[in-house]
Structure formats: structure tokens, C-alpha cells
Motif scaffolding. Structure first.
Motif, PDB file in Angstrom:
ATOM      1  N   ALA A  82       1.463  11.101   0.176  1.00 46.54           N
ATOM      2  CA  ALA A  82       2.714  10.849   0.891  1.00 46.54           C
ATOM      3  C   ALA A  82       3.463   9.640   0.322  1.00 46.54           C
ATOM      4  CB  ALA A  82       2.446  10.667   2.378  1.00 46.54           C
ATOM      5  N   CYS A  83       2.738   8.606  -0.079  1.00 43.83           N
ATOM      6  CA  CYS A  83       3.374   7.479  -0.790  1.00 43.83           C
ATOM      7  C   CYS A  83       2.431   7.042  -1.898  1.00 43.83           C
ATOM      8  CB  CYS A  83       3.753   6.325   0.136  1.00 43.83           C
ATOM      9  SG  CYS A  83       2.559   5.894   1.434  1.00 43.83           S
ATOM     10  N   PRO A  84       2.389   7.831  -2.978  1.00 42.85           N
ATOM     11  CA  PRO A  84       1.330   7.692  -3.988  1.00 42.85           C
ATOM     12  C   PRO A  84       1.584   6.628  -5.059  1.00 42.85           C
ATOM     13  CG  PRO A  84       2.746   9.547  -4.534  1.00 42.85           C
ATOM     14  CD  PRO A  84       3.302   8.944  -3.266  1.00 42.85           C
ATOM     15  N   LYS A  85       2.767   6.019  -5.060  1.00 41.36           N
ATOM     16  CA  LYS A  85       3.089   5.112  -6.174  1.00 41.36           C
ATOM     17  C   LYS A  85       2.151   3.890  -6.166  1.00 41.36           C
ATOM     18  CE  LYS A  85       7.566   6.421  -7.643  1.00 41.36           C
ATOM     19  NZ  LYS A  85       7.846   7.563  -6.769  1.00 41.36           N
ATOM     20  N   THR A  86       1.839   3.404  -7.348  1.00 39.56           N
ATOM     21  CA  THR A  86       0.945   2.246  -7.453  1.00 39.56           C
ATOM     22  C   THR A  86       1.615   1.066  -8.146  1.00 39.56           C
ATOM     23  OG1 THR A  86       0.033   3.181  -9.488  1.00 39.56           O
ATOM     24  CG2 THR A  86      -1.184   3.621  -7.455  1.00 39.56           C
ATOM     25  N   LYS A  87       2.933   1.216  -8.405  1.00 37.73           N
ATOM     26  CA  LYS A  87       3.704   0.124  -9.014  1.00 37.73           C
ATOM     27  C   LYS A  87       5.055   0.004  -8.323  1.00 37.73           C
ATOM     28  CE  LYS A  87       2.031  -0.013 -13.775  1.00 37.73           C
ATOM     29  NZ  LYS A  87       0.787  -0.462 -13.171  1.00 37.73           N
ATOM     30  N   PRO A  88       5.652  -1.205  -8.351  1.00 39.77           N
ATOM     31  CA  PRO A  88       7.013  -1.340  -7.803  1.00 39.77           C
ATOM     32  C   PRO A  88       8.001  -0.515  -8.633  1.00 39.77           C
ATOM     33  CG  PRO A  88       6.016  -3.499  -8.233  1.00 39.77           C
ATOM     34  CD  PRO A  88       5.116  -2.475  -8.850  1.00 39.77           C
ATOM     35  N   ARG A 145       9.230  -1.683  -3.286  1.00 42.17           N
ATOM     36  CA  ARG A 145       7.765  -1.715  -3.259  1.00 42.17           C
ATOM     37  C   ARG A 145       7.121  -0.473  -2.628  1.00 42.17           C
ATOM     38  NH1 ARG A 145       5.011  -6.293  -4.405  1.00 42.17           N
ATOM     39  NH2 ARG A 145       3.389  -4.744  -4.660  1.00 42.17           N
ATOM     40  N   PRO A 146       7.343   0.691  -3.246  1.00 37.90           N
ATOM     41  CA  PRO A 146       6.721   1.910  -2.696  1.00 37.90           C
ATOM     42  C   PRO A 146       5.194   1.851  -2.762  1.00 37.90           C
ATOM     43  CG  PRO A 146       7.533   2.304  -4.921  1.00 37.90           C
ATOM     44  CD  PRO A 146       8.045   0.941  -4.515  1.00 37.90           C
ATOM     45  N   ASP A 147       4.679   0.905  -3.558  1.00 38.65           N
ATOM     46  CA  ASP A 147       3.231   0.795  -3.762  1.00 38.65           C
ATOM     47  C   ASP A 147       2.541  -0.057  -2.697  1.00 38.65           C
ATOM     48  OD1 ASP A 147       4.763  -1.378  -4.708  1.00 38.65           O
ATOM     49  OD2 ASP A 147       3.107  -2.095  -5.948  1.00 38.65           O
ATOM     50  N   GLY A 148       3.325  -0.642  -1.777  1.00 39.02           N
ATOM     51  CA  GLY A 148       2.750  -1.634  -0.871  1.00 39.02           C
ATOM     52  C   GLY A 148       2.259  -1.115   0.470  1.00 39.02           C
ATOM     53  N   HIS A 149       2.339   0.206   0.700  1.00 40.70           N
ATOM     54  CA  HIS A 149       1.957   0.752   2.011  1.00 40.70           C
ATOM     55  C   HIS A 149       0.483   1.180   2.038  1.00 40.70           C
ATOM     56  CE1 HIS A 149       6.162   0.799   3.166  1.00 40.70           C
ATOM     57  NE2 HIS A 149       6.458   1.426   2.045  1.00 40.70           N
ATOM     58  N   PRO A 150      -0.078   1.233   3.229  1.00 39.40           N
ATOM     59  CA  PRO A 150      -1.476   1.690   3.319  1.00 39.40           C
ATOM     60  C   PRO A 150      -1.657   3.150   2.898  1.00 39.40           C
ATOM     61  CG  PRO A 150      -0.819   0.534   5.324  1.00 39.40           C
ATOM     62  CD  PRO A 150       0.427   0.743   4.521  1.00 39.40           C
TER      63      PRO A 150
END
Ligand SMILES: *[C@@H]1O[C@H](CO)[C@@H](O)[C@H](O)[C@H]1NC(C)=O
Ligand SMILES: *[C@@H]1O[C@H](CO)[C@@H](O)[C@H](O)[C@H]1NC(C)=O
Ligand SMILES: *[C@@H]1O[C@H](CO)[C@@H](O)[C@H](O)[C@H]1NC(C)=O
Length: 421
Positions: A308-314, A364-369
Motif C-alpha cells: 500500500a505504501c511500498p516506497k523505501t526512499k523519499p 516522504r512516502p517511505d516514512g509510514h509504518p
């Protein structure tokens, strides 16, 4: 030609000096003021607390737009982790829940126009000694509060001195070292509201012209208040104003006019800000008010699918624009704060500022749990359905930056008020 000192009458030509003297003084005055402006405390003894360090002068002289910047890699990493801080809500304790990628911890926000120093717990504690700080709003307010507590706890021990309500909705900590109290108040609309999202008809009731007294009645004892709202206004709701139904948002079967949520959020914000100004302006003991702007979520797929929010980088610069609902929610908040700032100038002890975090958070899509809102969600292999949190922020995480900016604004205020003394 005779070179004359404007302040010392020349023995041989008293009359031109007398004529010149007033002009000379008028000419000198602006120069003196200029000198004062650039070297304000040059003549004070060196241990005088009003002397600014070189660094402080730079902070004071340069206005900074903290929204204009980019995320850059930072080897230093966060001040705390889930082991060193006991107050992280379970769903945001990503490291403890087994989130495997940790790169998201090593970024810092670099504004284009100025420096944003690393958060200094000791500076915060010193500047807010003997103050009561309140975070008021929804779970984003709590997210930011927990980040602040974790960072402060690296320098001084907080004691939980009050707790009430299910799910830790009302809590107060006390830092005995500096006599600072920090509270969180659950008030997702800021105005009076009945949350019905779990039972009965699936909608909330909001009274847009009535402040939520759960925090409003405590204003007397609050020195700094941080408001944070947004996401709860998206839920189905019926709105009341002046005792009448104003309309609703997504209420099929209820025969009310659909009016969306933007105007309602604006009204709620107006009511909250007006109440703060009336109650704190009237008794004159002052308050600092911050409004954290809308925090974007990053659902890319369905909320109950693994990615659902798979990004690991800004996002990189230019990769993501502030638009749509994120931009509209922020715009309302900016407009309402700007509107009350004008009134606030006339009221002594009242300072109002925006914590404009929408853009930097958007990046920051990478910052969510994500799925790590629950512990080890893939311990038994990847399941078909897994709940994702792409709204809140992992702690430590990007929300720590909100508090970094908060501290910078407070520092500037403190320097400005010392210069006025
Ligand atoms: C958390 O921080 C402490 C103290 O800095 C350190 O000893 C510990 O290894 C860290 N834990 C994790 C999981 O990073
Ligand atoms: C401690 O802080 C509170 C505000 O939170 C203030 O009312 C009180 O006077 C302070 N106590 C001392 C001893 O300064
Ligand atoms: C819905 O509201 C309209 C206008 O207020 C009213 O005329 C109508 O009777 C209502 N319908 C129902 C089913 O209550």
C-alpha cells in the motif's frame, strides 16, 4: 578648510558650529541606530545574557522558508530508537515491529535558504522551562508529541503524571528538571464532536461553532498550544451550526445537503483560533500558537494489500507535486492562520505561527509504518490481506523534523524578545 568636530565647538568659529550642531546630530542619529542594529549589544558586559552569539545573530537576521528545501542523506541518524523511548505508540514503532529496511532513518530536511540544526533537547528544555505545552488534535498531534517526548527523553526524564481516556487520549508528562509539562488532548475536530465511526449510524456529529471544551477549558493553564487536524474531516459526518443542521458529508439516507468538508474544517479552525485569542487575549497572560499543516498520506494501492505504501526512499525534487486535497487542506489552514495573525499583532503575549509541514512530509512516502503497524506481519509468509498504515509516521521518522522546525521558530522568538529587552 577647517575640519570640525560636530560635537566640539571650534574655538575660532563658534557661530557656524552652533548652526551645524543640530544637523550633525540628526545626521549621526541614523548612523548610531544602524550601528545598534548590526551590533546591538556591543557595549554590554560579556556575560550579559542578552548578548547574541554569532550563530544566533545569523538565525535572527535571516528569515527562512522551511517549506523550501529537500531531503538529503544523513549518516547521523535519529536521536532515539524504540528501545530508548518508552512512549512510542505500538503502531508506529516500526523498528520493533520488524520493518527490515532502515534507510528511511538516515535523511534530514535541508532548507534552501538557511540551516536547520539537529534537534537539541537541552535547548528546547531551557527555552520552555516552567511552561505547559499542549498538543491538541487528532493522531497526527499525538504522533508529533511522541516524537518530541522521545527526543527530550534523551536529555531529561519525563514522568507520566496524568492519563485518562481509552487509547491514551489525554495524557500529561512532567519534566522535573525544567518544570515543563507536556500534554496531549484528543480533539480531532477541535470543535465539539461526537465520534460515531464505530457504533450506530456510521457518521460523526460536529458542532462547528462550539469549541471542544476538553481542551478549551484548560486554556488558562496552557502556555503553548500546537493544533493538528485534517484526516478526521474526511469521514462521514453531519454538521451543526447555531443549533441547526448545516449539512453533511457522505450521509446517504439522512436527507441532508452534502456540503463536503473543506468549509467545515475552515469553520472549525476559525472557532478554535477565535476561542484561543478571546480567552488568552482577555486575561493577558499570553500564549504561543502553532498549527501543523495537513500531513499527506501515501496510499498507492489498496489499504489492505501488502504494497500500500511500498516506497523505501523519499521522492526526489520535482518527482511529486503538492496538489489536490493535500494542497487544498493546507491552503485553508494557511489562510486561517494568516487571517488571525493580523489580529494577534495587537494582542500582547500572543504569537501565532504555522508549522508548514505538508510539502516536506509529502516528499516522504517511505516514512509510514505500512504493514509494520502490526508486529512482524509477514512472520508466517505474505498473506493475501494485511492492514497498512500509510497515514501516520514511523518513530523515529520524518515527523521528528516537524519538531526540529518547531524548535527553530521558538529559538527565533526567544532571540527576538531578548533583543527587545
Ligand atoms: C537503541 O539505542 C541504544 C542506545 O543508543 C542502543 O544501545 C541500541 O542498540 C539501539 N537499539 C536498536 C534496535 O537500534
Ligand atoms: C512550573 O510550571 C508551571 C506551568 O506549567 C507554573 O505555573 C509554575 O509556577 C512553575 N513552578 C515553578 C516553581 O516555577
Ligand atoms: C427531505 O428534505 C426535504 C427538504 O427539507 C423535505 O421536503 C422532504 O420531505 C425530506 N424527505 C424525507 C424523506 O424526509
Amino acid at each position: 578648510m577647517d575640519v570640525m568636530s560636530p560635537l566640539k565647538p571650534h574655538p575660532n568659529s563658534p557661530s557656524p558650529t552652533k548652526k551645524l550642531l543640530p544637523f550633525a546630530l540628526y545626521a549621526l542619529l541614523p548612523i548610531a541606530l544602524l550601528c545598534f542594529y548590526f551590533h546591538p549589544f556591543h557595549h554590554l558586559p560579556p556575560n550579559n545574557p542578552t548578548i547574541l552569539t554569532k550563530e544566533e545573530e545569523i538565525v535572527y537576521e535571516t528569515p527562512c522558508d522551511y517549506t523550501d528545501g529537500r531531503w538529503v542523506h544523513d549518516k547521523m541518524g535519529p536521536l532515539y530508537n524504540g528501545t530508548t523511548c518508552g512512549t512510542i505508540k505500538d503502531g508506529q514503532n516500526c523498528i520493533s515491529h520488524g520493518r527490515p529496511d532502515l534507510d528511511y532513518l538516515y535523511w534530514r530536511w535541508r532548507p534552501s535558504q538557511c540551516k536547520l540544526p539537529r534537534f537539541s533537547p537541552n535547548t528546547f528544555l531551557r527555552l520552555l522551562s516552567n511552561k505547559h505545552i499542549a498538543f491538541v488534535g487528532d493522531s497526527m498531534a499525538r504522533n508529533q508529541l511522541e516524537s518530541l517526548l522521545c527526543m527530550l527523553a534523551t536529555a531529561s526524564n519525563p514522568n507520566l503524571v496524568y492519563r485518562d481516556g481509552e487509547d491514551n487520549k489525554f495524557r500529561t508528562w512532567h519534566f522535573a528538571s525544567h518544570n515543563i509539562s507536556i500534554s496531549v488532548y484528543w480533539s480531532p475536530f477541535l470543535v465539539k464532536g461526537v465520534e460515531k465511526s464505530k457504533a450506530g449510524p456510521n457518521h460523526n456529529e460536529l458542532y462547528v461553532d462550539t469549541v471542544d471544551e476538553k481542551w478549551g477549558s484548560d486554556l488558562d493553564h496552557i502556555d503553548m498550544i500546537l493544533l493538528s487536524i485534517g484526516h478526521w474531516f474526511l469521514h462521514p459526518a453531519v454538521y451543526y451550526e447555531g443549533g441547526l443542521v448545516l449539512g453533511c458529508h457522505y450521509c446517504p439516507g439522512l436527507n441532508h445537503t452534502e456540503i463536503g468538508f473543506y468549509d467545515v474544517m475552515r469553520k472549525a479552525l476559525k472557532t478554535a483560533l477565535k476561542t484561543i485569542i478571546e480567552r488568552k487575549g482577555a486575561n493577558g497572560n499570553g500564549i504561543d500558537v502553532f498549527l501543523a499543516t495537513f500531513s499527506p498520506s501515501h496510499f498507492e494501492g489498496e489499504w489492505d494489500k501488502a504494497g500500500a505504501c511500498p516506497k523505501t526512499k523519499p521522492y526526489k525534487e520535482g518527482e511529486k507535486m503538492l496538489e489536490g486535497m493535500d494542497a487544498d487542506m493546507r491552503a485553508i489552514e494557511v489562510e486561517e492562520i494568516e487571517a488571525v495573525k493580523v489580529n494577534a499583532k495587537q494582542i500582547e503575549g500572543l504569537r501565532i505561527e504555522m508549522l508548514d509541514v505538508t510539502k516536506l512530509s509529502l516528499m516522504r512516502p517511505d516514512g509510514h509504518p505500512g504493514p509494520y503497524m502490526y508486529p512482524f506481519p509477514f512472520a508466517n509468509g505474505v498473506r493475501e490481506r494485511v492492514q497498512n498504515d500509510c497515514v501516520h509516521w514511523c518513530l523515529p521518522g520524518p515527523v521528528d523534523t516537524w519538531n526540529q522546525i518547531l524548535l527553530e521558530v521558538i529559538r527565533k522568538w526567544s532571540i527576538q524578545s531578548r533583543r527587545k529587552e
